[in-house]
Design an enzyme around this catalytic site. Sequence first.
Site, PDB file in Angstrom:
ATOM      1  N   ASN A  25       0.906  -1.225   0.270  1.00  0.00           N
ATOM      2  CA  ASN A  25      -0.167  -0.092   0.130  1.00  0.00           C
ATOM      3  C   ASN A  25       0.905   1.192   0.013  1.00  0.00           C
ATOM      4  O   ASN A  25       2.206   1.028  -0.129  1.00  0.00           O
ATOM      5  CB  ASN A  25      -0.924  -0.147   1.252  1.00  0.00           C
ATOM      6  CG  ASN A  25      -0.179  -0.085   2.569  1.00  0.00           C
ATOM      7  OD1 ASN A  25       1.017   0.249   2.664  1.00  0.00           O
ATOM      8  ND2 ASN A  25      -0.742  -0.525   3.504  1.00  0.00           N
ATOM      9  N   ASP A 214     -11.524  -4.012  -0.504  1.00  0.00           N
ATOM     10  CA  ASP A 214     -10.334  -3.563   0.467  1.00  0.00           C
ATOM     11  C   ASP A 214      -9.606  -2.178  -0.091  1.00  0.00           C
ATOM     12  O   ASP A 214      -9.431  -1.372   1.025  1.00  0.00           O
ATOM     13  CB  ASP A 214      -9.153  -4.801   0.641  1.00  0.00           C
ATOM     14  CG  ASP A 214      -8.231  -4.149   2.016  1.00  0.00           C
ATOM     15  OD1 ASP A 214      -8.515  -4.564   2.867  1.00  0.00           O
ATOM     16  OD2 ASP A 214      -7.336  -3.865   1.516  1.00  0.00           O
TER      17      ASP A 214
END
Length: 342
Positions: A25, A214
């Site tokens: 991320n 997500d």
Amino acid sequence: MSASQAREAASPLQLCRIMRPDDANIVGNVHGGIILKMIEEAGCIVGTRHCNTQSGDRGVAALVRVEKTEFLFPVFIGEVAHVTAEITYTSKHSLEVQVKVMAENILTGAKKLANKAALWYVPCSLQNVDKIMQVPPIKYASAEQEEEGKKRYEAQKMERLETKARIEEVVPPPPNPEQHTVGFSQSSLIHLVGPSDCTLHHYVHGGVTMKLMDEVAGIVAARHCNTNIVTASVDAINFHRKINKGCVVTVTGRMTFASNKSMEIEVLVDASPLMEKGKEKYRAVSAFFTFISLDKDNRPLPVPPLKIDGEEEQRRFEEGKARYLHNKAKRLADKEAAAHQN
């Protein structure tokens, strides 16, 4: 097939791969959606293998539900993720696969249990993906193990039916919403389903959908906190209908509840066929994600309170609070049970 013809479950599947920079991320941890995608891939492989141990029509295991998924520890770039998937229960038309993810630091040899999940699949015929095939039964170590599996099967079946019955429309946020309100952080992602998203039978991999969910949930959590956030857990993910190649999916996330340490985000996936006339948008998947806020040293930070406006938001907040308290009580009970065993 009679009980006497029950087969040994397919051997547990073990997959592993090193986590690369493109798995991260924006702050450098492995993306929660990557872990979910790996879990589903392992479940699909072991489920499909088992369903094709019988004679007759060939089929593929299609994901219909993911039980609550615990993100116990973050996985970091450079670590090796070991994914183990094992069939633990079969009904006439479905099977349960339990999956664990171990993260290994290959420099020190240290390992940790990072994630665990239970997934439910149904086998679809290769000749007609809308046809549900029978599942070969498995042998159980004991009658108690089979009975516990049956209880889990009945519970998830009931919850899937209840979830399908309470589908509601997503209301767009108001213009210029106030910070820390539901409307302020509500986010949507629009994605055209292409061949790389799909199985050989032209419907979307469950893991692809979960990764998109997500991502959207993470955006909502980051907008609410304006900090580094990570996935802590995912409540049951219900796959109501297949999403076919050529559909446009709209993935929407909205805050439902916030405690002082965590945020619950409802994520809804709607699909709309792009090239087929007369086909209307439909709800394909739904779930609740829980995120926590972290400082630069990965220590938990307080979460800003969620400002509620209106009866609908209050209703969702109370329902989220009930789930939060239930999950908290279950964690404490599991911790006490583990302490007694030691």
